[in-house]
Design a protein around this motif. Sequence first.
Motif, mmCIF file in Angstrom:
data_model
loop_
_atom_site.group_PDB
_atom_site.id
_atom_site.type_symbol
_atom_site.label_atom_id
_atom_site.label_comp_id
_atom_site.label_asym_id
_atom_site.label_seq_id
_atom_site.Cartn_x
_atom_site.Cartn_y
_atom_site.Cartn_z
ATOM 1 N N GLU A 183 114.606 -5.123 113.112
ATOM 2 C CA GLU A 183 114.951 -6.530 112.891
ATOM 3 C C GLU A 183 114.263 -7.085 111.643
ATOM 4 O OE1 GLU A 183 114.155 -8.554 116.604
ATOM 5 O OE2 GLU A 183 115.188 -6.969 117.702
ATOM 6 N N THR A 207 119.683 -11.677 112.820
ATOM 7 C CA THR A 207 119.097 -10.827 113.861
ATOM 8 C C THR A 207 118.813 -11.641 115.114
ATOM 9 O OG1 THR A 207 116.869 -11.221 113.014
ATOM 10 C CG2 THR A 207 118.013 -9.255 112.201
ATOM 11 N N HIS A 267 117.137 -11.067 119.312
ATOM 12 C CA HIS A 267 116.419 -10.168 120.219
ATOM 13 C C HIS A 267 116.573 -10.701 121.644
ATOM 14 C CE1 HIS A 267 113.443 -6.968 120.967
ATOM 15 N NE2 HIS A 267 113.060 -7.739 121.971
ATOM 16 N N CYS A 310 113.209 -11.975 114.135
ATOM 17 C CA CYS A 310 114.519 -12.414 114.625
ATOM 18 C C CYS A 310 114.783 -13.890 114.368
ATOM 19 C CB CYS A 310 114.685 -12.093 116.112
ATOM 20 S SG CYS A 310 113.501 -12.890 117.198
#
Length: 372
Positions: free
Chosen positions: A104, A114, A116, A137
């Motif tokens: 990431e 990105t 998560h 992220c």
Amino acid sequence: MSALRIAIVAGETSGDILGAQVIEALKKRIPNIEFEGIGGPRMTQAGLSSWFDMERLAVMGLVEPLKRLPELLSMRKQLKQHWLKHPPNLFLGIDAPDFNLNIEIALKAQGIPTAHLVCPTVWAWREGRVKTIAKACDDLLCLFPFEPRSFEGTKVRAHFVGHPMVEALEELPSDVDIRAALHVGDERVLALLPGSRRSEIESLLPIYLEALELCDFPHDIVIPASNSANFDLIQSIVATFSIKPRVVIGGSRELLKIAELATVTSGTATLEAALLDCPMVIAYRMSSVSWFFIKRLLKTEFAGLPNIMLGRAVVPELIQEELTPRALADELQALMATGALAQKAAFKEILSALDTRFGDQCASVLVNTLGR
């Protein structure tokens, strides 16, 4: 118009289950969408093109990850190189933070969105990871409503998306079918869940059984074993006690659904018990050396997820030296005497907070990030 490409990496079975739900929810929103990366059979069936065997990422302990480190580093390097050369519209890392956050960071630095899924437990220990996550992220999908608070003041968009366990537990068989499968008829059931690790079973189960021998509990006592090896271990321990619980392989969730009360080793099973409205005592003990170090890292006041979620001690916790047969017997008797009404009321709060239709919530966040 070319299809949207979503890169996803999941590293174990639990992540595969979550990933499949997210993929299916996204496909309903965006029919023309493709998924590539690493996942298991559920994600593959949902539509992921998986480039590596997910089981190669699922390493546990201290020694095994070191033995597999060259392979894991090579796998991660290949993924990063491919996606930096052929940028996806979004990367989603599912749990496995040691593997995914590095990817990431590299992709986000190049402007690739990105996300998560599953917040690392920065609220429990290793708070310093917040900075790494913020660097990795854009969006963090959290399973518990208290988790986004840890990221206030950072650039991470932390979203509470609900817990997938709520929907999973809704699919359990009826109480009648469970009782028939476990051969318990209409008896009152007391469940003992001493954990899945051999060390936990050897340390905790004798205490649980001795507690039950101190008092006359009018219940059919049932112990679920996670596998055949644990079944044999549990049977060997049970054989040394006068009470004779029934030992079954698997079915811990089903057992909690019909149990009147339970003794549960701290962990995910405590949340399962709460969502299944099963009153419990949380009990755990580890080696004194391990406890010496762990208690200095812990940031939470409580050990069990129900108490952590509620921010108050609704479920009794017997941890380390507090866990004795007498103390456990007393707590179980107290639950029987009161009908555990306080716990049952609190469990409704937990269910209401977590029941947000997990897959749809995840899809809403990701679709917004994609600008759709």
